[in-house]
Motif scaffolding. Structure first.
Motif, short mmCIF file in Angstrom:
data_model
loop_
_atom_site.label_atom_id
_atom_site.label_comp_id
_atom_site.label_asym_id
_atom_site.label_seq_id
_atom_site.Cartn_x
_atom_site.Cartn_y
_atom_site.Cartn_z
N TYR A 1 33.81 11.71 70.61
CA TYR A 1 33.15 11.09 69.45
C TYR A 1 33.93 11.30 68.15
O TYR A 1 33.50 10.85 67.10
N ALA A 2 35.07 11.97 68.24
CA ALA A 2 35.86 12.25 67.04
C ALA A 2 36.30 10.96 66.35
O ALA A 2 36.87 10.07 66.98
N ASN A 3 36.00 10.86 65.08
CA ASN A 3 36.43 9.74 64.22
C ASN A 3 35.85 8.39 64.65
O ASN A 3 36.43 7.34 64.33
N LEU A 4 34.73 8.39 65.37
CA LEU A 4 34.10 7.13 65.78
C LEU A 4 32.91 6.82 64.89
O LEU A 4 32.17 7.72 64.48
N ASP A 5 32.72 5.53 64.63
CA ASP A 5 31.51 5.10 63.92
C ASP A 5 30.37 4.95 64.92
O ASP A 5 30.53 5.25 66.12
N GLY B 1 37.62 27.57 73.44
CA GLY B 1 38.27 27.61 74.75
C GLY B 1 37.90 26.48 75.68
O GLY B 1 38.38 26.41 76.80
N LYS B 2 37.07 25.54 75.21
CA LYS B 2 36.59 24.50 76.11
C LYS B 2 37.71 23.55 76.55
O LYS B 2 37.80 23.19 77.73
N SER B 3 38.59 23.15 75.63
CA SER B 3 39.70 22.26 76.01
C SER B 3 40.69 22.99 76.91
O SER B 3 41.20 22.41 77.88
N LEU B 4 40.94 24.25 76.62
CA LEU B 4 41.85 25.04 77.46
C LEU B 4 41.29 25.19 78.86
O LEU B 4 42.02 25.06 79.86
N LEU B 5 39.99 25.45 78.97
CA LEU B 5 39.37 25.61 80.29
C LEU B 5 39.51 24.34 81.12
O LEU B 5 39.84 24.39 82.31
N MET B 6 39.29 23.19 80.49
CA MET B 6 39.40 21.94 81.23
C MET B 6 40.85 21.54 81.49
O MET B 6 41.14 20.85 82.46
N ARG C 1 39.53 4.90 74.03
CA ARG C 1 38.95 5.88 74.94
C ARG C 1 38.47 5.20 76.22
O ARG C 1 38.62 5.73 77.31
N ARG C 2 37.88 4.01 76.07
CA ARG C 2 37.45 3.26 77.26
C ARG C 2 38.65 2.85 78.11
O ARG C 2 38.59 2.86 79.34
N LEU C 3 39.77 2.53 77.45
CA LEU C 3 40.98 2.17 78.19
C LEU C 3 41.50 3.36 78.98
O LEU C 3 41.90 3.22 80.15
N ALA C 4 41.48 4.54 78.37
CA ALA C 4 41.93 5.74 79.09
C ALA C 4 41.07 5.99 80.32
O ALA C 4 41.58 6.36 81.39
N VAL C 5 39.77 5.77 80.19
CA VAL C 5 38.88 5.94 81.33
C VAL C 5 39.15 4.86 82.38
O VAL C 5 39.13 5.13 83.59
N PHE D 1 42.16 12.73 76.46
CA PHE D 1 42.38 13.60 75.33
C PHE D 1 41.69 13.07 74.08
O PHE D 1 41.34 11.89 73.99
N GLN D 2 41.50 13.95 73.10
CA GLN D 2 40.86 13.55 71.85
C GLN D 2 41.61 12.40 71.20
O GLN D 2 41.00 11.46 70.69
N GLU D 3 42.93 12.45 71.21
CA GLU D 3 43.76 11.35 70.68
C GLU D 3 44.13 10.45 71.85
O GLU D 3 45.21 10.57 72.42
#
Length: 247
Positions: free
Chosen positions: A163-167, A53-58, A142-146, A82-84
């Motif tokens: 951190y999803a799919n990041l090295d 429920g964490k994504s839904l809450l936010m 992700r930095r661009l979105a920020v 978002f994650q993507e």
């Protein structure tokens, strides 16, 4: 363990948030009477397994989803990455993408340019201002979105599974960005199940499990809990691998 909620020195206050969805067998409770207070300038790690429920809450906190009951109080606009992150890119280049928000707010050309340059600098993307945005790495997207949120001076930024799919390099980029955001007085909320990558950055640690808040305290207090009961790996616990199984 819970924290007393008060809007004093807080950026975000959620009180008794509930949300349910209709399913073929009846009704599924996705969030059950969740309250949360996020202090201004802090970094909160909101942890939980997928479906907790964490994504839904936010999403409710940012105004993207309407709760069934409860109240949301926020001192300013909320930005959510978002994650993507690539789904949030609207411009051909980082500079164009960052300029999109300020332009739509009706800012003057000089204000837009200044905001773009500052956002690029703060997120370490100045050298790629005119680079094709679709070719950026996951961490850079992700930095661009920020950066887009910084250009509009949003006080609260939510990072959903950053951190999803990041090295390793991408993880370091995200964490450096979080440090810079905190240094600038921004409030940051990180949604993740990979707490070992970011709990050291946090001032506040919250755990959701099956739509309920089961822990709310400091990172130090959180590491003293049996996090495995909520399907979260405790980075202080030693794990062994036998036959491909981790235990």
């Amino acid at each position: 363990m819970t924290k007393q909620t008060s809007m004093t020195n807080s950026t975000l206050l959620l009180k008794n948030i509930s949300k349910a969805f209709l399913i073929p067998s009846g009704k599924k409770i996705a969030l059950d009477d969740v309250s949360l207070c996020v202090e201004q300038g802090s970094c909160t790690v909101l942890a939980g397994e997928n479906g907790s429920g964490k994504s839904l809450l936010m999403s409710i906190a940012s105004g993207l989803t309407k709760q069934d009951s409860g109240t949301v109080t926020c001192t300013g606009r909320v930005g959510m990455v978002f994650q993507e992150a690539e789904t949030q890119i609207l411009g051909e280049t980082p500079a164009e993408d960052i300029a999109f928000g300020p332009k739509n707010l009706g800012w003057k050309k000089e204000q837009v340019q200044q905001a773009v340059e500052q956002a690029l600098q703060k997120t370490g993307l100045s050298q790629k201002a005119d680079y094709p945005a679709r070719f950026l790495s996951g961490g850079e997207k992700r930095r661009l979105a920020v950066a887009c949120m910084l250009a509009m001076d949003l006080p609260l930024i939510i990072l959903d599974e950053p951190y999803a799919n990041l090295d390793y390099s991408g993880v370091r980029q995200v964490n450096e960005l979080v440090r810079n955001l905190k240094a600038d007085g921004k409030t940051v909320i990180i949604l993740t199940h990979e707490i070992e990558k970011c709990l050291g950055l946090a001032d506040h640690f919250v755990v959701l499990f099956r739509g309920q808040k089961v822990f709310d305290g400091t990172p130090q207090q959180g590491l003293e809990q049996n996090l495995e009961q909520w399907n979260i790996r405790n980075p202080l616990v030693q794990y062994k691998s036998v036959g491909g199984l981790v235990w």
